[in-house]
Design a protein around this motif. Structure first.
Motif, short mmCIF file in Angstrom:
data_model
loop_
_atom_site.label_atom_id
_atom_site.label_comp_id
_atom_site.label_asym_id
_atom_site.label_seq_id
_atom_site.Cartn_x
_atom_site.Cartn_y
_atom_site.Cartn_z
N TYR A 1 2.06 13.27 1.44
CA TYR A 1 1.24 14.02 2.39
C TYR A 1 1.39 15.52 2.16
O TYR A 1 0.41 16.27 2.10
CB TYR A 1 1.65 13.66 3.81
N ARG B 1 -7.24 15.59 -5.98
CA ARG B 1 -6.62 14.28 -6.17
C ARG B 1 -6.00 14.18 -7.56
O ARG B 1 -4.90 13.67 -7.73
CB ARG B 1 -7.68 13.19 -5.98
N ALA B 2 -6.73 14.69 -8.56
CA ALA B 2 -6.21 14.64 -9.93
C ALA B 2 -5.00 15.57 -10.07
O ALA B 2 -4.00 15.20 -10.68
CB ALA B 2 -7.30 15.03 -10.91
N PHE C 1 -12.56 7.55 -3.08
CA PHE C 1 -12.48 6.22 -2.50
C PHE C 1 -13.04 6.30 -1.08
O PHE C 1 -12.42 6.90 -0.20
CB PHE C 1 -11.03 5.72 -2.50
N PRO D 1 5.45 8.44 1.89
CA PRO D 1 4.26 8.96 2.57
C PRO D 1 4.41 10.44 2.92
O PRO D 1 3.47 11.22 2.75
CB PRO D 1 4.15 8.10 3.82
N MET E 1 -3.18 10.97 -1.34
CA MET E 1 -1.84 10.40 -1.19
C MET E 1 -1.67 9.09 -1.94
O MET E 1 -0.62 8.82 -2.53
CB MET E 1 -1.56 10.14 0.31
N MET E 2 -2.71 8.25 -1.88
CA MET E 2 -2.57 6.88 -2.37
C MET E 2 -2.06 6.77 -3.80
O MET E 2 -1.08 6.05 -4.04
CB MET E 2 -3.91 6.16 -2.23
N PRO E 3 -2.68 7.47 -4.77
CA PRO E 3 -2.19 7.35 -6.15
C PRO E 3 -0.75 7.81 -6.29
O PRO E 3 0.04 7.21 -7.02
CB PRO E 3 -3.12 8.26 -6.95
N MET F 1 -1.29 14.62 -9.10
CA MET F 1 -0.49 13.80 -10.00
C MET F 1 0.21 14.69 -11.06
O MET F 1 0.85 14.18 -11.96
CB MET F 1 -1.37 12.77 -10.71
N THR G 1 1.42 4.88 -4.88
CA THR G 1 1.40 3.67 -5.70
C THR G 1 2.00 3.93 -7.08
O THR G 1 2.76 3.10 -7.58
CB THR G 1 -0.04 3.18 -5.87
N LEU G 2 1.64 5.05 -7.69
CA LEU G 2 1.97 5.22 -9.11
C LEU G 2 3.22 6.06 -9.33
O LEU G 2 3.91 5.89 -10.32
CB LEU G 2 0.78 5.87 -9.83
N MET H 1 -9.56 8.36 4.01
CA MET H 1 -9.79 9.75 4.35
C MET H 1 -9.41 10.64 3.17
O MET H 1 -8.72 10.21 2.25
CB MET H 1 -8.95 10.13 5.57
N VAL I 1 -7.28 13.03 2.80
CA VAL I 1 -5.85 13.18 2.49
C VAL I 1 -5.29 11.88 1.93
O VAL I 1 -4.44 11.89 1.03
CB VAL I 1 -5.09 13.66 3.75
N GLU I 2 -5.82 10.74 2.40
CA GLU I 2 -5.35 9.45 1.86
C GLU I 2 -5.78 9.26 0.42
O GLU I 2 -5.07 8.67 -0.39
CB GLU I 2 -5.88 8.30 2.72
#
Lengths: 365, 513
Positions: free
Chosen positions: A116, A151-152, A91, A112, A101-103, A155, A106-107, A95, A97-98
């Motif tokens: 993080y 990122r994957a 995305f 935070p 973090m974001m998924p 999760m 949210t999911l 950044m 790290v974001e």
């Protein structure tokens, strides 16, 4: 019960049917590399498993849930599968790290601080802790892909899907992504990898799917597929990926393109940079000091170069097919100057001619 | 450094243009002369008009009448407001203008650089226009007939005279037990129908209507507008009757019924024969400034006009943006029927000029509903801004790589979450400056709201012009206000962008740092 059960999967597009009838089971802990010529449905198969594509018919049961069922809770199933794309798809407005973090927030509802901590841990595993506050466009391709993997992984998926993870990378960045994937293979995660990187496939997978003719054409261990393929198309494919071929006429010559294509081939074949250098020198000198002067008299005649990296033996042979030229004289005699001749002698030996209009060289190691 | 220089250049260019504009207007400053007696006309016979151009108000179809008396007239020009036409006559763009005698006599009394031709073109009556077959019309006719002839003559003298102090209208102090009627009134044709010092409608027509209303015991609400809007308002049913020194003609009788209330003549006004002595430029500037802003506190009209412009612009900008975002959201669902409906809406709105959209809304869609013109203007501009902004945002959504959506879905986002949390946050910064630029042009575009009787900034300037016959300060101040307004908006945009950049380069993680 297998982790992924695919039964009679069919996927049609308006003009083409890449998957005709695929049935296969994938067990927990399997590392499957999916190889094959382009356009044979490798990516389609992967994208059907997490339902980015909707199959025409058949069923795919992932961890007990049929993802082809219209009522299936797709977001929930997809959370069990991480996917890594050819184009990274980070995305760009967030950044590094974001992005990770974001998924989670949210999911998975993580705070935070938790997100993080997890993100930094994953970044450490892919060696990018120091880049956590960069934006994606400030990273190299290899770094982006490692962030996408992190990122994957953040999760905590059961399955990782890799859709040509190294195809968009510059050659020098392929290996950093491959090392991360190699590490990952040791953790017991189930992995499905669509790739053109034969070294990667051979090294880390326990199963290889060779796809062609609308389905899994041949399946086996890496040894079976790479050393002893049973079916004709598999054999052709495996052999072809070991050889490089380039044809030109004097009128359509583009030496830079030819050299780039050769370099691309060599980086995939040889770990050893000396072999690669010798191949490049041999092709370049032969072309500029022997073949082009000979072809200039017949500007429409085709000359072909074939570099064969060999199947099991690591012999590298260069075939020069000059049978298109009408003058039957051997173009390699007398035309090259002293320096060119010296270079050519240093990087290769000429073997006995076996056919009319064909010269064969052994590239030195 | 280079960038800086270029910016200064831009500013300098803008300044030059502004100064040029001022100079142009300066040459058009009318000489303020005191009214004593009428001047002699430049042309006194109809045959003098051979090869000349004659101006008339839009909605006053009298070409045939003029041609029958002055067959040599070369062409006709049409004006929305009398003030513009008068300015054109003075500046030589036209050679004569058609007026009725009431307006003509008053103008000749007040402006000595203009004069009436001695012979009228034709005679008829002024009438109040009712819709064809209106039952109310005969009741109004009966009530009118009860007003004594002498009273009418006194009123005529009062309104066409130069004594401004006695030009007042009676209060509506009667009970009004028979309800309220709406009247569409031209607001810029002294002495019959125009705006007084406080913006209220006054004039011979207005007083006459009030006298009749008293007789009928009804209350009256006057809607002031351009002459060209009066008849459409009656025809669409927004008003029971229309006035504004409407001259009864055969053509008009085909669509309307009239209560004739005063004899009328068509007259042609031309420039005066001899040049008038003009004041020096500074004294005349001073008079002009005084008349435009100070006299009767006219600056308040400009201020309230600015207020309306801001109200319409900001409200419809905000609502339009909401509309656009809503449309983007439903469009993202990609249902065929909805897509088609949105397509029809956006292509309709983008294919029709704003002023036509406003008029269609005002006279047709909201024709029978008594929605205030400001509300209709806000609705219209909301639709216009919504369609444009939707186009901009939707194009930007389309330009976001499809991999973004796929990555979000693969992570386990639902379609809605992916759109809201991944796609839209990338769309916003990309189209922010375009949307704001659109908003700036929307602010300027609200100037056409005057066509549906809204007294916004441009229209306020026009009204002052029609009262004072001074073009310089009304036009200049209006131009300056728009210019400053857009500069402020553009500066805000720039500051917003800088703030976003700063936020991005701070590299702070929300909830962690």
């Amino acid at each position: 019960m297998s982790l992924i059960e695919i039964k009679n999967l069919r996927k049609e597009y308006l003009d083409v049917t890449p998957l005709e009838n695929v049935s296969v089971n994938i067990e927990e802990g399997d590392i499957v590399s999916i190889i094959g010529p382009s356009g044979t449905g490798k990516s389609t198969l992967l994208r059907c498993i997490n339902r980015l594509e909707t199959p025409t018919s058949g069923s795919i049961i992932v961890d007990g849930v049929n993802v082809c069922d219209p009522d299936a809770d797709l977001p929930a199933v997809r959370r069990k599968m991480g996917m890594v794309f050819q184009a990274f798809n980070l995305f760009p407005h967030k950044m590094v790290v974001e992005n990770i973090m974001m998924p989670q927030q949210t999911l998975l509802g993580r705070s935070p601080a938790e997100a993080y901590e997890e993100a930094m841990e994953q970044l450490r595993l892919v060696g990018l802790e120091a880049k956590s506050r960069r934006y994606p466009n400030e990273l190299s391709g290899g770094q982006k892909q490692r962030v996408a993997i992190a990122r994957a992984l953040a999760m905590h998926p059961k399955i990782m899907l890799f859709d040509e993870p190294t195809s968009a990378l510059d050659p020098e960045m392929v290996s950093e992504v491959i090392s991360v994937m190699r590490e990952l293979a040791g953790t017991g995660l189930t992995m499905l990898i669509v790739t053109h990187e034969m070294r990667l496939a051979q090294e880390i997978s326990n199963r290889i799917f060779f796809m062609d003719k609308g389905g899994i054409y041949e399946e086996g261990t890496p040894e079976q597929i790479f050393e002893n393929p049973q079916k004709e198309r598999t054999r052709n494919f495996i052999f072809r990926i070991r050889s490089w071929e380039y044809a030109f006429t004097y009128n359509t010559r583009d030496i830079y393109e030819m050299m780039a294509s050769l370099t691309h081939f060599c980086t995939r074949q040889f770990k050893d940079s000396k072999a690669m250098r010798n191949c490049q020198l041999a092709v370049e000198e032969l072309t500029t000091s022997c073949l082009l002067p000979a072809a200039e008299k017949e500007p429409d005649a085709t000359v072909r170069l074939i570099l064969n990296a060999g199947e099991k033996t690591r012999d590298v042979k260069l075939f020069v097919d000059y049978s298109g030229l009408k003058t039957p004289d051997d173009p390699f005699k007398g035309s090259a100057d002293e320096i060119s001749t010296a270079i050519m002698d240093r990087v290769m030996d000429r073997l006995e001619d076996t056919r009319e209009g064909m010269a064969v060289y052994q590239i030195k190691k | 450094m280079r960038l800086f220089t270029r910016k200064t250049n831009h500013r300098r260019t803008a300044l030059c243009i502004l100064i040029a504009l001022m100079l142009c207007l300066l040459t058009a400053i009318p000489a303020a002369v005191s009214a004593e007696e009428m001047s002699k006309p430049e042309y006194s016979k109809f045959s003098d008009l051979d090869g000349k151009t004659v101006g008339m108000l839009t909605g006053a179809p009298f070409e045939d009448l003029i041609k029958s008396r002055a067959p040599g007239v070369k062409e006709f020009q049409y004006f929305g407001a009398k003030a513009d036409m008068q300015m054109a006559l003075k500046n030589g763009k036209i050679d004569a203008m058609l007026l009725n005698n009431a307006v003509g006599v008053l103008t000749a009394n007040n402006y000595h650089e203009l004069a009436l031709m001695p012979e009228p073109l034709g005679e008829t009556d002024f009438g109040f226009a009712f819709n064809k077959g209106s039952v109310e019309k005969s009741r109004w006719q009966d009530a009118f007939d009860k007003i004594p002839e002498a009273d009418r003559q006194n009123m005529w003298n009062k309104w066409t005279g130069t004594d401004e102090s006695i030009k007042t209208i009676p209060e509506q102090s009667w009970p009004g037990e028979n309800g309220t009627v709406r009247v569409a009134s031209c607001d810029s044709l002294p002495p019959m129908s125009y705006r007084g010092d406080k913006g209220e409608l006054i004039g011979y027509d207005i007083e006459m209507i009030l006298l009749i209303a008293k007789e009928l015991d009804v209350h009256v609400v006057f809607d002031g507008m351009e002459f060209s809007s009066v008849m459409p308002s009656v025809a669409s049913g927004k008003a029971l009757l229309g006035n504004g020194s409407i001259v009864i003609s055969d053509e008009r009788k085909e669509t309307f019924d009239f209560v004739p209330y005063c004899p009328a003549q068509y007259v042609l006004m031309v420039r005066a024969a001899e040049d008038q002595p003009s004041q020096g430029i500074w004294p005349s500037l001073k008079t002009s400034f005084y008349k435009t802003f100070i006299k009767d506190s006219r600056y308040q009209m400009i201020l309230s006009g600015l207020g309306l412009t801001l109200l319409i612009g900001v409200t419809s900008g905000f609502l339009g943006l909401l509309l656009a975002l809503g449309l983007v959201f439903v469009r993202y669902k990609n249902r065929r029927g909805i897509n088609r409906a949105i397509n029809v809406y956006t292509s309709l709105v983008s294919g029709i000029p704003a002023v036509v959209i406003l008029m269609v809304l005002y006279y047709i869609v909201f024709g029978k509903i008594q929605a205030p013109a400001v509300v209709v203007a806000i609705i219209g501009f909301t639709l216009i801004f919504g369609a444009r902004t939707f186009g901009v945002i939707w194009n930007t959504v389309g330009a976001i790589d499809s991999g973004q959506r796929e990555a979000a879905l693969a992570l386990g986002y639902s379609e809605k979450q992916a759109f809201r949390e991944i796609i839209m946050p990338q769309v916003h910064p990309r189209c922010l400056h375009i949307v704001l630029a659109q908003f700036v042009s929307l602010m300027k575009e609200t100037s056409v709201a005057g066509f549906i009787t809204v007294l916004e900034l441009t229209r306020a300037g026009d009204l002052i012009r029609s009262r004072t016959m001074q073009a310089f300060f009304p036009l200049l101040s209006v131009a300056l206000i728009y210019f400053v307004l857009t500069r402020i908006l553009l500066t805000l945009v720039k500051m917003l962008n800088q703030k976003l950049d700063k936020k991005r380069s701070a590299r702070l993680v929300k909830g962690v740092d």
